[in-house]
Design a protein around this motif. Structure first.
Motif, PDB file in Angstrom:
ATOM      1  N   TYR A  96       0.830  -1.211   0.000  1.00  0.00           N
ATOM      2  CA  TYR A  96       0.000   0.000   0.000  1.00  0.00           C
ATOM      3  C   TYR A  96       0.863   1.259   0.000  1.00  0.00           C
ATOM      4  O   TYR A  96       0.595   2.211  -0.735  1.00  0.00           O
ATOM      5  N   ILE A  97       1.898   1.264   0.826  1.00  0.00           N
ATOM      6  CA  ILE A  97       2.781   2.428   0.903  1.00  0.00           C
ATOM      7  C   ILE A  97       3.467   2.682  -0.439  1.00  0.00           C
ATOM      8  O   ILE A  97       3.660   3.828  -0.833  1.00  0.00           O
ATOM      9  N   TRP A 108       2.278   9.116  -0.028  1.00  0.00           N
ATOM     10  CA  TRP A 108       1.983  10.357   0.697  1.00  0.00           C
ATOM     11  C   TRP A 108       0.643  10.321   1.413  1.00  0.00           C
ATOM     12  O   TRP A 108       0.210  11.338   1.978  1.00  0.00           O
ATOM     13  N   SER A 109      -0.015   9.179   1.422  1.00  0.00           N
ATOM     14  CA  SER A 109      -1.252   9.072   2.188  1.00  0.00           C
ATOM     15  C   SER A 109      -0.914   9.073   3.676  1.00  0.00           C
ATOM     16  O   SER A 109       0.228   8.884   4.066  1.00  0.00           O
ATOM     17  N   ILE A 132       5.145   7.205   3.745  1.00  0.00           N
ATOM     18  CA  ILE A 132       6.552   7.009   3.439  1.00  0.00           C
ATOM     19  C   ILE A 132       7.417   7.229   4.679  1.00  0.00           C
ATOM     20  O   ILE A 132       8.390   6.510   4.918  1.00  0.00           O
ATOM     21  N   ALA A 133       7.064   8.203   5.510  1.00  0.00           N
ATOM     22  CA  ALA A 133       7.797   8.447   6.761  1.00  0.00           C
ATOM     23  C   ALA A 133       7.609   7.272   7.713  1.00  0.00           C
ATOM     24  O   ALA A 133       8.562   6.825   8.371  1.00  0.00           O
ATOM     25  N   ILE A 152      11.162   0.595   9.352  1.00  0.00           N
ATOM     26  CA  ILE A 152      12.320  -0.206   8.946  1.00  0.00           C
ATOM     27  C   ILE A 152      13.479   0.021   9.913  1.00  0.00           C
ATOM     28  O   ILE A 152      14.132  -0.943  10.345  1.00  0.00           O
ATOM     29  N   ILE A 153      13.743   1.267  10.268  1.00  0.00           N
ATOM     30  CA  ILE A 153      14.813   1.565  11.226  1.00  0.00           C
ATOM     31  C   ILE A 153      14.538   0.884  12.562  1.00  0.00           C
ATOM     32  O   ILE A 153      15.410   0.225  13.141  1.00  0.00           O
ATOM     33  N   TYR A 154      13.303   1.024  13.053  1.00  0.00           N
ATOM     34  CA  TYR A 154      12.943   0.393  14.321  1.00  0.00           C
ATOM     35  C   TYR A 154      13.108  -1.128  14.252  1.00  0.00           C
ATOM     36  O   TYR A 154      13.661  -1.742  15.166  1.00  0.00           O
ATOM     37  N   SER A 155      12.633  -1.738  13.173  1.00  0.00           N
ATOM     38  CA  SER A 155      12.691  -3.197  13.059  1.00  0.00           C
ATOM     39  C   SER A 155      14.127  -3.701  13.003  1.00  0.00           C
ATOM     40  O   SER A 155      14.458  -4.716  13.614  1.00  0.00           O
TER      41      SER A 155
END
Length: 107
Positions: A38-39, A44-45, A57-58, A64-67
């Motif tokens: 979906y992203i 930009w949703s 996107i943010a 990803i950084i957290y994971s």
């Protein structure tokens, strides 16, 4: 997205194949696959995280950084690798579908 299970779990299985104390259960990898697909389509949703609107996107970058960090730290009994590989599979699968259907301009 049917059949993504083996692709999502294979890296984790190979990493922990000799660890008899490691268990992995759940659908979070498949949920990550759907979310990241979906992203890819709607970067930009807004995604609401605990009632706070965040651009998709943010959210993806922060997730990803957290994971990655949580996977390296370990000790929380969560298969963060499944989340990462699930997200990767969702993006790869969506890009394949878009290429096969001639939808390159959607992104």
């Amino acid at each position: 997205m049917r059949g993504e299970g083996p692709f999502i779990l294979l890296p984790t299985h190979l990493h922990h194949r000799r660890d008899t104390r490691f268990y992995s259960l759940g659908a979070s990898g498949a949920v990550s696959a759907m979310l990241f697909a979906y992203i890819l389509l709607r970067p930009w949703s807004l995604i609401f995280v605990f009632f706070v609107p965040v651009p998709a996107i943010a959210f993806a970058v922060l997730y990803i950084i957290y994971s990655f960090r949580a996977q390296r730290r370990g000790g929380d009994n969560i298969n963060h690798s499944a989340h990462l590989w699930g997200g990767g599979w969702g993006v790869a699968f969506m890009l394949l579908l878009m290429a096969l259907n001639g939808m390159e301009g959607v992104i």
